[in-house]
Design a protein around this motif. Structure first.
Motif, PDB file in Angstrom:
ATOM      1  N   ASN A   1     -30.056  10.475   2.805  1.00 25.50           N
ATOM      2  CA  ASN A   1     -29.064   9.707   2.093  1.00 25.50           C
ATOM      3  C   ASN A   1     -27.754   9.419   2.835  1.00 25.50           C
ATOM      4  OD1 ASN A   1     -28.488  12.224   1.516  1.00 25.50           O
ATOM      5  ND2 ASN A   1     -27.642  11.919  -0.644  1.00 25.50           N
ATOM      6  N   SER A   2     -27.816   9.846   4.366  1.00 26.69           N
ATOM      7  CA  SER A   2     -26.763   9.559   4.985  1.00 26.69           C
ATOM      8  C   SER A   2     -26.243   8.007   5.318  1.00 26.69           C
ATOM      9  CB  SER A   2     -26.941   9.894   6.418  1.00 26.69           C
ATOM     10  OG  SER A   2     -27.151  11.368   6.444  1.00 26.69           O
ATOM     11  N   GLN A   3     -25.140   7.576   5.204  1.00 24.85           N
ATOM     12  CA  GLN A   3     -24.342   6.296   5.551  1.00 24.85           C
ATOM     13  C   GLN A   3     -24.374   5.812   6.960  1.00 24.85           C
ATOM     14  OE1 GLN A   3     -20.846   5.642   3.107  1.00 24.85           O
ATOM     15  NE2 GLN A   3     -20.147   4.330   4.697  1.00 24.85           N
TER      16      GLN A   3
ATOM     17  N   ASP B   1     -20.423   1.794  16.233  1.00 27.44           N
ATOM     18  CA  ASP B   1     -21.096   2.108  14.898  1.00 27.44           C
ATOM     19  C   ASP B   1     -21.076   3.375  14.379  1.00 27.44           C
ATOM     20  OD1 ASP B   1     -23.274   3.479  16.245  1.00 27.44           O
ATOM     21  OD2 ASP B   1     -24.266   1.465  16.820  1.00 27.44           O
ATOM     22  N   ARG B   2     -21.687   4.101  13.193  1.00 24.43           N
ATOM     23  CA  ARG B   2     -21.300   5.100  12.978  1.00 24.43           C
ATOM     24  C   ARG B   2     -22.365   5.646  11.801  1.00 24.43           C
ATOM     25  NH1 ARG B   2     -16.204   5.680   8.684  1.00 24.43           N
ATOM     26  NH2 ARG B   2     -17.328   4.616   6.942  1.00 24.43           N
ATOM     27  N   PHE B   3     -22.717   7.119  11.623  1.00 22.58           N
ATOM     28  CA  PHE B   3     -23.076   7.501  10.365  1.00 22.58           C
ATOM     29  C   PHE B   3     -22.321   8.674   9.906  1.00 22.58           C
ATOM     30  CE2 PHE B   3     -26.067  10.478  12.805  1.00 22.58           C
ATOM     31  CZ  PHE B   3     -25.626  11.708  12.521  1.00 22.58           C
ATOM     32  N   ILE B   4     -22.404   8.792   8.320  1.00 20.47           N
ATOM     33  CA  ILE B   4     -21.611   9.897   7.950  1.00 20.47           C
ATOM     34  C   ILE B   4     -22.808  10.739   7.171  1.00 20.47           C
ATOM     35  CG2 ILE B   4     -20.032  10.854   6.297  1.00 20.47           C
ATOM     36  CD1 ILE B   4     -18.851   7.879   6.205  1.00 20.47           C
ATOM     37  N   SER B   5     -23.094  11.902   7.481  1.00 14.13           N
ATOM     38  CA  SER B   5     -23.824  12.876   7.045  1.00 14.13           C
ATOM     39  C   SER B   5     -23.250  14.188   6.581  1.00 14.13           C
ATOM     40  CB  SER B   5     -24.807  13.329   8.279  1.00 14.13           C
ATOM     41  OG  SER B   5     -25.936  14.153   7.545  1.00 14.13           O
TER      42      SER B   5
ATOM     43  N   LEU C   1     -15.739  18.989   6.222  1.00 16.52           N
ATOM     44  CA  LEU C   1     -17.298  19.291   6.104  1.00 16.52           C
ATOM     45  C   LEU C   1     -17.956  18.539   6.863  1.00 16.52           C
ATOM     46  CD1 LEU C   1     -17.615  20.116   2.346  1.00 16.52           C
ATOM     47  CD2 LEU C   1     -17.772  21.737   4.175  1.00 16.52           C
ATOM     48  N   ASP C   2     -17.982  17.165   6.716  1.00 17.56           N
ATOM     49  CA  ASP C   2     -19.154  16.439   7.010  1.00 17.56           C
ATOM     50  C   ASP C   2     -18.890  15.666   8.402  1.00 17.56           C
ATOM     51  OD1 ASP C   2     -19.868  16.409   4.224  1.00 17.56           O
ATOM     52  OD2 ASP C   2     -18.571  14.534   3.688  1.00 17.56           O
ATOM     53  N   THR C   3     -20.028  15.406   8.856  1.00 18.13           N
ATOM     54  CA  THR C   3     -20.424  14.669  10.315  1.00 18.13           C
ATOM     55  C   THR C   3     -20.153  13.324  10.204  1.00 18.13           C
ATOM     56  OG1 THR C   3     -22.129  16.686  10.694  1.00 18.13           O
ATOM     57  CG2 THR C   3     -22.116  14.642  12.113  1.00 18.13           C
ATOM     58  N   TYR C   4     -19.120  12.955  11.004  1.00 16.35           N
ATOM     59  CA  TYR C   4     -18.644  11.396  11.249  1.00 16.35           C
ATOM     60  C   TYR C   4     -19.142  11.240  12.663  1.00 16.35           C
ATOM     61  CZ  TYR C   4     -16.451  10.995   6.893  1.00 16.35           C
ATOM     62  OH  TYR C   4     -16.311  10.957   5.518  1.00 16.35           O
TER      63      TYR C   4
END
Length: 475
Positions: free
Chosen positions: A251-253, A262-266, A338-341
């Motif tokens: 359910n990462s973005q 581009d990117r993802f947020i995990s 906390l999150d991976t950007y």
């Protein structure tokens, strides 16, 4: 949202678990605008052709069309802090001397003598020099690129009236980085990145950080395959099973911004949606504090009745980082802690602007072997409060058989994760070459970064080969 796609348009399907934004919205310390946003775009569902990974002619085309026209991060500004400091950036057959001149400007000179072509400085070198002298016959240039000396000039009367300064690539400085572009007609770096991604980049204030660990390793896989191994969290469950109990993978973005970013947020501190029935909030804490995946150095926080593991982790990370860096992080959101950007800046740069794991990845192809990639990992810290900038880390170069965990200063758990990511590359490169299928099939959402990246590759590959005009490059 649900997994039934029949009633949804292509690209609309999402995992039914709470979304990344829903997880972030429940945090105690609210996310900044650049984090609390979405920018997904459906880009089609067609297979991506495999020739780009396996055909040496495609790689030759990239060197002729793509690399000369794109903005590349060549180093941090603190690699060349004073006049005379230089750093050689190599990309396949291209080589540039990044040097700070007497006026404080940073130049990117083509690393080639105008006499008989000898490299002025060795590949992958850095150091200090008050001029740029050819080791073969002694032709010498000033740091700004103007000609200083031609030995036995009486025999070169025919050069009078010619421009004899060193050709230069374009240089821009942004976020503490030095960027170059060989094409005089390319858009500015700000236009290239685009307004939305520029807004994000400026918010991170990366110019206030420095590189304290720099590790390099080469892989027998195409540079694009190597990059794409880091563009999605879809692989976490099978490739990194040790982190799944505390990582929101499926359910990462995923977001795209123009052609080049581009990117993802995990999210961290939450269990993978695939494992919800197997792990409790207490198990999430245990995953962070036990074994090779531990991020807390053996410290185990207490989880009280009704508390979310994610919030407990955020509070503890805040205290840990404040102590470690002697900085006040009360204004920093939980998601940044906390999150991976992960942001890709086309063609070959990843920036991870978070607080817990601020990193840089850079990938460079080998001009002599389309199946080989130079991969660099750099870790950043905030600069000291006194405004000084510590010396940037020396590059540690690992051999093929070495683990990332062997690098001095590398967290062993994270080194293992990098090994797991890159170990897949051997099988993927060889599997594509053995495949009877003409392309690769991508998920519409979870692998949008791969499709977005390859669409931009195709955009540049449709252009004519770049032909440098030396008169324009000499100013």
């Amino acid at each position: 949202m649900n997994l039934e796609t029949g009633s949804l348009k292509p690209g609309e399907a999402r995992h039914p678990a709470e979304s990344t934004q829903e997880i972030i919205a429940a945090d105690k310390n609210a996310a900044p605008a650049w984090a609390a946003s979405e920018s997904y775009e459906y880009l089609g569902s067609e297979d991506v052709t495999k020739d780009r990974y396996v055909d040496p002619e495609f790689a030759k085309g990239e060197f002729a069309k793509l690399w000369p026209r794109t903005w590349q991060m060549v180093c941090r500004e603190d690699r060349v802090p004073e006049a005379g400091d230089y750093y050689v950036y190599d990309l396949g057959q291209y080589s540039f001397i990044i040097v700070r001149d007497e006026d404080g400007d940073i130049k990117a000179h083509y690393n080639s003598c105008l006499h008989r072509g000898t490299k002025l400085k060795p590949s992958a070198s850095e150091g200090y020099a008050m001029d740029l002298k050819c080791p073969f016959h002694g032709w010498t240039w000033n740091l700004d690129g103007s000609i200083k000396e031609i030995p036995e000039k009486w025999d070169f009367a025919h050069t009078e009236g010619r421009k004899m300064c060193l050709p230069q690539a374009r240089v821009e400085r942004l976020a503490g980085f030095v960027w170059v572009n060989m094409d005089p007609d390319a858009p500015s770096l700000e236009e290239y990145i685009g307004p939305k991604a520029m807004e994000h980049l400026r918010a991170w204030k990366l110019e206030n950080r420095y590189v304290y660990l720099h590790v390099q390793k080469s892989y027998p896989a195409n540079w694009k395959l190597t990059m794409e191994a880091f563009m999605e969290a879809y692989h976490v469950g099978d490739t990194h099973p040790q982190v799944a109990p505390a990582n929101g993978d499926v359910n990462s973005q995923y977001d795209v911004y123009g052609d080049h970013v581009d990117r993802f947020i995990s999210t961290l501190g939450v269990v993978s949606p695939k494992l919800r029935d197997q792990y409790s909030e207490a198990d999430i804490i245990a995953n962070f504090t036990l074994g090779d995946s531990s991020s807390l150095g053996g410290t185990k926080p207490e989880l009280k009745e009704g508390e979310r593991a994610r919030q407990v982790m955020a509070d503890m990370f805040r205290n840990m980082f404040e102590t470690a860096t002697n900085t006040d992080l009360s204004h920093v959101s939980d998601t940044e802690l906390l999150d991976t950007y992960s942001y890709t800046f086309f063609p070959n740069l990843f920036l991870f602007p978070g607080i817990s794991l601020p990193m840089i990845y850079r990938f460079r192809p080998d001009a002599k072997d389309h199946r080989r990639t130079i991969y660099e990992v750099m870790f950043m810290r905030p600069k000291p409060k006194d405004g000084s900038t510590p010396e940037p880390a020396d590059i540690q170069i690992l051999e093929d058989e070495q683990s990332f965990a062997e690098a001095e200063g590398m967290d062993p758990g994270f080194g293992k994760i990098l090994d797991q990511d890159t170990d897949n590359l051997y099988a993927q490169q060889e599997g594509l070459e053995a495949s009877a299928k003409d392309g690769i099939t991508l998920a519409d959402y979870q692998e949008i970064r791969v499709r977005h990246f390859e669409k931009t590759v195709d955009k540049y590959m449709a252009m004519e080969p770049f032909k440098p005009n030396i008169d324009r490059l000499q100013g």
